[in-house]
Design an enzyme around this catalytic site. Structure first.
Site, PDB file in Angstrom:
ATOM      1  N   ALA A  63       0.861  -1.064   0.129  1.00 33.77           N
ATOM      2  CA  ALA A  63       0.068  -0.075   0.173  1.00 33.77           C
ATOM      3  C   ALA A  63       0.683   1.361   0.025  1.00 33.77           C
ATOM      4  CB  ALA A  63      -0.943  -0.170   1.333  1.00 33.77           C
ATOM      5  N   GLY A 108       0.895  -6.005   0.889  1.00 34.26           N
ATOM      6  CA  GLY A 108      -0.326  -6.129   0.038  1.00 34.26           C
ATOM      7  C   GLY A 108       0.094  -7.053  -1.214  1.00 34.26           C
ATOM      8  N   GLU A 111       0.433 -10.626  -0.288  1.00 31.00           N
ATOM      9  CA  GLU A 111      -1.183 -11.294   0.095  1.00 31.00           C
ATOM     10  C   GLU A 111      -1.670 -11.564  -1.097  1.00 31.00           C
ATOM     11  OE1 GLU A 111      -2.217  -9.163   4.084  1.00 31.00           O
ATOM     12  OE2 GLU A 111      -1.959  -7.665   2.613  1.00 31.00           O
ATOM     13  N   GLU A 131       4.850  -5.380   7.716  1.00 33.36           N
ATOM     14  CA  GLU A 131       3.849  -4.359   8.331  1.00 33.36           C
ATOM     15  C   GLU A 131       4.205  -4.247   9.920  1.00 33.36           C
ATOM     16  OE1 GLU A 131       1.425  -6.436   4.932  1.00 33.36           O
ATOM     17  OE2 GLU A 131       2.915  -6.995   6.489  1.00 33.36           O
TER      18      GLU A 131
END
Length: 287
Positions: A63, A108, A111, A131
């Site tokens: 992100a 992300g 992911e 993160e």
């Protein structure tokens, strides 16, 4: 300029290309385009395998942290809900999905790669969930899909340290399925996708559903799901083709036609322009 491209490679295989340089970071616009592209693919019966690809430089770096830090808790909740929903839609695509991982697949980006059924990584690729180094945690499937893939202990190591994993270690722990020379991840992913695309679509979809959903249930429920899917696959034209070919010519020689249902219409360039839900609460804002 679209941030998501659907590139037909050869008939039944389509590359879903992240095209938001320099980092392919997921903001609201890219998330909405990804959601629309995935829904389009889900309805295209002529598509029998999908390759996720971010380009030769990198897969995706997560992100936009600067924009994320500016959100209040309600905005973060809406943004995260929308991204998690979109990644779930990638994972639920009925056809096999292969990720071609190059450069970095972080946050992300990793992911998203975890949503694939098969991951091909370049030798110089690095994957990770960093993160925790920002004082937060993964929110789009990282804690759940990673633990199911490599086991809770290894997942906790990566999630709690935030360290990056090179391709060799990723292969050893089961995070990726194949490691290839730099510059050849997309080619190798396409080769594997083409192999799967030649198989019987209904059986492949049923196998994917049995593994993905049966694993979340108890053994008895999983076996019941498998039994129902097994019975349903027997009623398909591909099953008749495969059984007849085996009896007449031996194993491995069947040519499967797949379903004869028409595709859903789409714009001339194959890429929808809007997100039908549009409910991430972040219209016009970069995240």
């Amino acid at each position: 300029m679209p941030r998501i491209r659907l590139d037909p490679e050869d008939g039944p295989v389509v590359t879903l290309r992240l095209d938001h340089p320099p980092l392919n970071a997921f903001d609201s616009a890219q998330r909405a385009e990804l959601a629309a592209a995935v829904r389009l693919l889900a309805d295209r019966r002529s598509v029998r395998a999908v390759v996720l690809y971010g380009g030769e430089r990198l897969f995706a770096a997560g992100a936009d942290i600067k924009a994320l830090a500016a959100m209040d808790p309600e905005e973060v909740r809406a943004w995260n809900r929308a991204l998690q929903r979109t990644f779930d839609e990638v994972a639920r695509l009925p056809m096999p999905v292969v990720a071609a991982v190059t450069g970095h697949a972080l946050g992300g980006g990793m992911e998203l790669a975890l949503c694939a059924d098969h991951r091909v990584a370049a030798e110089d690729a690095v994957l990770g969930q960093p993160e925790v180094l920002l004082g937060i945690m993964p929110g789009s499937g990282g804690t759940q899909r990673l633990a199911r893939l490599i086991g809770p202990a290894r997942a906790k190591d990566l999630l709690m340290t935030g360290r990056g994993v090179g391709a060799t270690e990723a292969l050893r722990i089961g995070l990726v399925d194949e490691v290839v020379a730099p510059g050849s991840a997309h080619t190798a992913a396409l080769a594997y996708a083409r192999r799967l695309a030649a198989g019987p679509p209904a059986a492949l979809e049923a196998i994917k559903e049995a593994v993905d959903h049966g694993g979340d249930a108890g053994l008895g429920a999983g076996l019941a799901l498998e039994r129902a899917l097994f019975t349903g696959v027997f009623g398909t034209a591909d099953a008749a083709t495969g059984l007849r070919s085996f009896l007449e010519h031996g194993p491995g020689k069947a040519r499967f036609a797949g379903p004869a249902r028409p595709d859903t219409g789409c714009p001339s360039d194959g890429m929808p322009r809007d997100d039908p839900e549009g409910t991430d609460g972040m219209k016009g804002r970069s995240t």
